[in-house]
Write an enzyme that holds these catalytic residues in place. Structure first.
Site, PDB file in Angstrom:
ATOM      1  N   PHE A  89       0.868  -1.181   0.000  1.00  0.00           N
ATOM      2  CA  PHE A  89       0.000   0.000   0.000  1.00  0.00           C
ATOM      3  C   PHE A  89       0.901   1.226   0.000  1.00  0.00           C
ATOM      4  O   PHE A  89       1.723   1.395   0.899  1.00  0.00           O
ATOM      5  CB  PHE A  89      -0.920   0.026   1.224  1.00  0.00           C
ATOM      6  CG  PHE A  89      -1.908   1.160   1.169  1.00  0.00           C
ATOM      7  CD1 PHE A  89      -3.131   1.011   0.524  1.00  0.00           C
ATOM      8  CD2 PHE A  89      -1.609   2.395   1.726  1.00  0.00           C
ATOM      9  CE1 PHE A  89      -4.040   2.078   0.445  1.00  0.00           C
ATOM     10  CE2 PHE A  89      -2.510   3.460   1.650  1.00  0.00           C
ATOM     11  CZ  PHE A  89      -3.723   3.298   1.010  1.00  0.00           C
ATOM     12  N   ASP A  98       9.603   2.536   1.490  1.00  0.00           N
ATOM     13  CA  ASP A  98       8.428   3.270   1.962  1.00  0.00           C
ATOM     14  C   ASP A  98       8.228   2.920   3.434  1.00  0.00           C
ATOM     15  O   ASP A  98       7.686   1.872   3.770  1.00  0.00           O
ATOM     16  CB  ASP A  98       7.202   2.886   1.121  1.00  0.00           C
ATOM     17  CG  ASP A  98       5.948   3.644   1.579  1.00  0.00           C
ATOM     18  OD1 ASP A  98       5.962   4.217   2.686  1.00  0.00           O
ATOM     19  OD2 ASP A  98       4.954   3.640   0.818  1.00  0.00           O
ATOM     20  N   LYS A 107       3.255   9.692   8.608  1.00  0.00           N
ATOM     21  CA  LYS A 107       2.550   9.172   9.794  1.00  0.00           C
ATOM     22  C   LYS A 107       3.199   9.559  11.123  1.00  0.00           C
ATOM     23  O   LYS A 107       3.101  10.696  11.554  1.00  0.00           O
ATOM     24  CB  LYS A 107       2.400   7.648   9.666  1.00  0.00           C
ATOM     25  CG  LYS A 107       1.348   7.235   8.615  1.00  0.00           C
ATOM     26  CD  LYS A 107       0.961   5.792   8.758  1.00  0.00           C
ATOM     27  CE  LYS A 107       0.086   5.241   7.652  1.00  0.00           C
ATOM     28  NZ  LYS A 107      -1.337   5.436   7.842  1.00  0.00           N
TER      29      LYS A 107
HETATM   30  N1  PLP Z   1       2.748   4.333   2.255  1.00  0.00           N
HETATM   31  C1  PLP Z   1       2.402   3.513   3.257  1.00  0.00           C
HETATM   32  C2  PLP Z   1       3.301   2.372   3.618  1.00  0.00           C
HETATM   33  C3  PLP Z   1       1.210   3.718   3.972  1.00  0.00           C
HETATM   34  O1  PLP Z   1       0.868   2.894   4.960  1.00  0.00           O
HETATM   35  C4  PLP Z   1       0.390   4.808   3.606  1.00  0.00           C
HETATM   36  C5  PLP Z   1      -0.883   5.068   4.307  1.00  0.00           C
HETATM   37  O2  PLP Z   1      -1.385   4.278   5.019  1.00  0.00           O
HETATM   38  C6  PLP Z   1       0.794   5.634   2.562  1.00  0.00           C
HETATM   39  C7  PLP Z   1       1.982   5.382   1.918  1.00  0.00           C
HETATM   40  C8  PLP Z   1      -0.031   6.815   2.156  1.00  0.00           C
HETATM   41  O3  PLP Z   1       0.005   7.774   3.149  1.00  0.00           O
HETATM   42  P1  PLP Z   1      -1.091   8.958   3.211  1.00  0.00           P
HETATM   43  O4  PLP Z   1      -2.397   8.322   3.592  1.00  0.00           O
HETATM   44  O5  PLP Z   1      -0.548   9.893   4.247  1.00  0.00           O
HETATM   45  O6  PLP Z   1      -1.121   9.580   1.852  1.00  0.00           O
END
Ligand code: PLP
Length: 447
Positions: free
Chosen positions: A153, A247, A276
């Site tokens: 994700f 990520d 986050k």
């Molecule tokens: N990357 C990862 C691993 C995530 O868990 C998330 C969101 O849960 C995102 C990217 C996207 O982040 P945002 O919701 O702040 O755009």
């Protein structure tokens, strides 16, 4: 401030209570129906690991706003830093001008990054820095394609959602997506497939700009890869001149008991993405890249709000708190939680398949999504907030300030929720879930 004299949890109405029910109806009239909504918690204040809802119920929060509230709700030092900064300067775009706190935050992020030297682009959300990472990788390598993993994700903007492969519904109706994205299974088997199938039959390796990976998959179900995976991935990227993007939006900022999850395997990415937990809930995200990759020039990338000074004040205080003991606490409390939860696999072998994770990034995998959802709702009714993930998991991702006593309470309540679900036949569970959800929430969560 919450009422510290009261115990936690302390559920004083049936949940959702009357005020929560009324608010859910109001919300459904005005907000986008695309919001996933896991269950009807309607929070009004928080402190540490405690959340109070509109009916005065007190919950123990092991969801932390989707793994965000790293220093707990409203940590006094974070509140103080935000307040101080808000009195000085609230906005002055760092893209077009020289905002001092922006460079200070970048220096801090480069210092705590696993690779050096590094430079930093600051944005507002995880997806925004996924886009930044993608753009920089393409720009620097002048190659068009990207590898991502099944179960990943990465967010919901077009580039990020094209990389996402945790649930088909994230793509449904939105095509065509970004071209040049190739997905392989997460783990060492995926690397075999990458070399034997993708690079050999579909697209040569030297046409790939980057591989993007969550060192521990988040929304896909808190999946920890086999130990060979990340070192092998690093070697494969080096061999083919492909950039490795970690990520760490969910797995980073101390959650796993190290600053970055990738540190558990001693691997250095070329680009690291954080968001986050890095600013305790203020909207900050960052793309940290090895300095030599930052070959793009003025105007190539920017953001009006990215690096908002109030949000960055929270980031600097959060990093100080993480380094000042919260990362160590995550490691110790995580061990305690895992020790407490693991017996569930033997106690309920027909329902509980696995307890996995690192530090305070803990996933419990069940026999089905219906069971996971039923356990999540039972925990909610007992005053424990947890969050579904993947096809059949529940994630526990409390604030890193969580205490030994709070871990013990969460483990006890989670066990009671599982016991309740185990006492019902599978068919009943589906029925109960359908009833409880009717009108209150939509299908599954994401994030
Ligand atoms: N990357 C990862 C691993 C995530 O868990 C998330 C969101 O849960 C995102 C990217 C996207 O982040 P945002 O919701 O702040 O755009």
């Amino acid at each position: 401030m919450t009422d510290q004299a009261r115990p936690v949890p302390d559920i004083v109405t049936a949940v959702p209570g009357p005020n929560a029910r009324a608010h859910v109806a109001f919300d459904h009239a005005w907000t986008s129906p695309s919001l996933p909504r896991a269950y009807p918690i309607v929070p009004v204040r928080g402190e540490g690991c405690v959340i109070e809802d509109v009916d005065g119920n007190r919950f123990l929060d092991f969801a932390a706003g989707i793994a965000v509230n790293s220093t707990g709700h409203c940590h006094p030092r974070v509140v103080e830093a935000i307040t101080r900064q808000a009195h000085e300067l609230i906005h002055f775009s760092a893209s077009d001008f020289y905002l001092p706190i922006y460079a200070r935050a970048a220096e801090t992020l480069a210092r705590i990054a696993p690779m050096a030297p590094a430079r930093v682009f600051i944005g507002n959300s995880g997806a925004e820095v996924v886009e930044a990472g993608l753009k920089l990788a393409r720009f620097h390598t002048q190659r068009p394609n990207v590898v991502a993993f099944v179960g990943a994700f990465h967010g919901r903007t077009y580039g990020a959602v094209s990389l996402t492969a945790s649930k088909a519904k994230y793509h449904a109706g939105f095509g065509p997506l970004l071209p040049g994205v190739y997905h392989v299974p997460f783990g060492s088997a995926g690397l075999d497939e990458l070399e034997a199938r993708v690079f050999t039959r579909l697209m040569p390796a030297d046409e790939f700009a980057a591989v993007i990976v969550e060192p521990i998959q988040g929304e896909g179900g808190y999946v920890v890869p086999d130990d060979a995976f990340l070192p092998r991935l690093r070697e494969l990227c080096d061999r083919h001149g492909i950039l490795l993007i970690a990520d760490e939006v969910q797995s980073g900022a101390g959650r796993t008991g190290r600053m970055w999850a990738i540190d558990h395997w001693g691997v250095e990415p070329d680009i690291l993405l954080t968001a986050k937990g890095i600013a305790s809930g203020m909207p900050v995200a960052a793309m940290i890249a090895r300095s030599e990759l930052m070959t793009w020039g003025p105007g190539a990338h920017g953001s009006t709000y990215g690096g908002n000074p109030v949000a960055l004040a929270a980031l600097l205080e959060t990093v100080a708190l993480l380094e000042g003991g919260l990362i160590d606490n995550a490691a110790v409390r995580g061990e305690e939680a895992m020790r407490g939860l693991r017996p569930l696999v033997e106690l309920y072998p027909e329902l509980v398949r696995e307890v996995r994770g690192k530090g305070l990034m803990i996933g419990v995998r069940f026999d089905s999504g219906a069971t996971a959802e039923a356990v999540q709702l039972q925990a909610f009714e007992r005053g424990l907030l947890v969050l579904e993930a993947g096809d059949d998991c529940v994630r526990l991702c409390p604030p890193l300030v969580v205490t030994e006593a709070e871990v013990a309470t969460a483990v006890r309540i989670f066990g009671e929720a599982v016991a309740h679900v185990a006492a019902h036949r599978a068919a009943d569970i589906a029925e109960v879930v359908a009833e409880e959800r009717a009108g209150l929430a939509s299908e599954t969560v994401g994030g």
